[in-house]
Enzyme design. Structure first.
Site, PDB file in Angstrom:
ATOM      1  N   HIS A 119       4.591   0.188  -2.911  1.00  0.00           N
ATOM      2  CA  HIS A 119       5.963  -0.097  -2.484  1.00  0.00           C
ATOM      3  C   HIS A 119       6.166  -1.448  -1.818  1.00  0.00           C
ATOM      4  O   HIS A 119       7.288  -1.783  -1.436  1.00  0.00           O
ATOM      5  CB  HIS A 119       6.456   1.015  -1.553  1.00  0.00           C
ATOM      6  CG  HIS A 119       5.619   1.196  -0.315  1.00  0.00           C
ATOM      7  ND1 HIS A 119       6.059   1.900   0.778  1.00  0.00           N
ATOM      8  CD2 HIS A 119       4.361   0.764   0.018  1.00  0.00           C
ATOM      9  CE1 HIS A 119       5.132   1.923   1.711  1.00  0.00           C
ATOM     10  NE2 HIS A 119       4.091   1.242   1.274  1.00  0.00           N
ATOM     11  N   HIS A 120       5.100  -2.226  -1.642  1.00  0.00           N
ATOM     12  CA  HIS A 120       5.261  -3.559  -1.057  1.00  0.00           C
ATOM     13  C   HIS A 120       5.546  -4.625  -2.110  1.00  0.00           C
ATOM     14  O   HIS A 120       5.888  -5.757  -1.755  1.00  0.00           O
ATOM     15  CB  HIS A 120       4.015  -3.950  -0.263  1.00  0.00           C
ATOM     16  CG  HIS A 120       3.745  -3.063   0.909  1.00  0.00           C
ATOM     17  ND1 HIS A 120       4.710  -2.721   1.833  1.00  0.00           N
ATOM     18  CD2 HIS A 120       2.612  -2.416   1.303  1.00  0.00           C
ATOM     19  CE1 HIS A 120       4.186  -1.927   2.747  1.00  0.00           C
ATOM     20  NE2 HIS A 120       2.925  -1.717   2.446  1.00  0.00           N
ATOM     21  N   ALA A 121       5.410  -4.292  -3.377  1.00  0.00           N
ATOM     22  CA  ALA A 121       5.712  -5.256  -4.433  1.00  0.00           C
ATOM     23  C   ALA A 121       7.215  -5.347  -4.617  1.00  0.00           C
ATOM     24  O   ALA A 121       7.889  -4.347  -4.882  1.00  0.00           O
ATOM     25  CB  ALA A 121       5.035  -4.841  -5.738  1.00  0.00           C
ATOM     26  N   ASN A 162       9.241  -2.021   1.743  1.00  0.00           N
ATOM     27  CA  ASN A 162      10.054  -3.245   1.714  1.00  0.00           C
ATOM     28  C   ASN A 162      10.336  -3.727   0.300  1.00  0.00           C
ATOM     29  O   ASN A 162      11.454  -4.158  -0.017  1.00  0.00           O
ATOM     30  CB  ASN A 162       9.391  -4.349   2.538  1.00  0.00           C
ATOM     31  CG  ASN A 162       7.993  -4.716   2.052  1.00  0.00           C
ATOM     32  OD1 ASN A 162       7.214  -3.845   1.649  1.00  0.00           O
ATOM     33  ND2 ASN A 162       7.657  -5.998   2.105  1.00  0.00           N
TER      34      ASN A 162
END
Length: 299
Positions: A119-121, A162
């Site tokens: 989920h940080h990509a 993010n």
């Protein structure tokens, strides 16, 4: 096709210093098979996602740099390890596994990716060991194919989603919800549709009360599908998490989410997310509980 995506590459292509936390991707299916929770027929090995699927969530320029292995050294450092063809294949298989399990969940209620939760990509960056955002790609795929009209992403990993928030910032059909450590990575947060920041040292009762209050509010979006990121880095034993949930608290968290989905007739795809406790048994046990609780509630 089975209901649980797994591939040997999920565990093995990372540099030496990162291999310990990746062991869980071997041990989780092995433990579930050993306990008789699943059978070999429940597992399937996803193919790599194709370019068209990737471009539903990521910008063409960023994808081209990944595909051609030309990502700048600075951007590779942001990801946390060197970009290689094997690492890219791993991420593509994870993304396809989440697409496949989302389709399975639509037909059968629930399905899991042993890996995923990247989920940080964001749309044009990788970060925090994430190159491609598997749940964002799969959610975009469902929308693009007309398989879903309104999607809810429940992100209960200790780190804010993010990248997911940024990708869907202007997409009204996707509601992003993240409960995460306020002072934890990423230190520059994006804006989800609903963010609940948590103070360091938060224990079971406080966490679960916040989640219980938030879940009914999510129905206002009128979702027809849920993606759940079930990171176990919320555990007190986790060396990166900074929260203080017990194993029982983590189990109750999962039960609350799956019961919410079941009672509201919402199929759910589950990606495992993070877990960095020093004892690998703690990580595997907590993740296996997620599988057991989900399967029990939906069967």
């Amino acid at each position: 096709m089975g209901r649980i995506a797994w591939h040997p590459l999920f565990a093995h292509p990372l540099p030496e210093g990162h291999r310990f936390p990746m062991l869980k991707y071997e041990l989780i299916p092995g433990q579930l098979l050993h306990e008789g929770v699943i059978s070999p027929n429940d597992l399937f090995e996803p193919e790599p996602a194709n370019e068209a699927a990737v471009l539903l969530a990521h910008e063409p320029g960023y994808w081209a740099q990944l595909r051609d292995l030309t990502l700048a050294p600075r951007e590779q450092r942001r990801i946390g390890f060197p970009l290689t063809a094997q690492l890219l294949e791993r991420e593509l298989r994870i993304a396809q596994g989440t697409i496949d399990t989302a389709i399975y969940a639509q037909e059968n209620g629930i399905a899991f990716n042993v890996a995923g939760g990247t989920h940080h990509a964001g749309s044009n960056w990788g970060e925090g060991f994430c190159l491609l955002n598997d749940q964002a790609i799969a959610a975009s795929f469902l929308l693009n194919k007309g398989l879903s009209q309104r999607i809810l992403i429940i992100d209960l990993d200790v780190h804010q989603g993010n990248g997911t928030a940024e990708i869907f910032e202007k997409e009204d059909r996707v509601f992003t919800f993240s409960m995460h450590g306020e002072k934890n990575f990423p230190f520059r947060k994006e804006v989800s549709d609903l963010d609940i920041p948590l103070e360091d040292g938060l224990k079971d009762d406080q966490f679960l009360r916040k989640l219980e209050a938030a879940l009914p509010e999510l129905l206002k979006h009128q979702p027809d599908f849920v993606f759940y990121l079930s990171g176990v880095d919320v555990l007190e034993s986790d060396k990166l998490g900074k929260l203080a949930l017990s194993k029982e608290g983590c189990k109750t968290r999962d039960k609350m989410v799956f019961t919410f989905c079941k009672e509201n007739n919402l199929p759910v795809q589950v990606s495992m997310g993070g877990g960095y406790s020093p004892n690998i048994r703690d990580i595997v046990e907590a993740h296996c509980h997620t599988f057991k609780i989900g399967l029990d509630i939906f069967e």
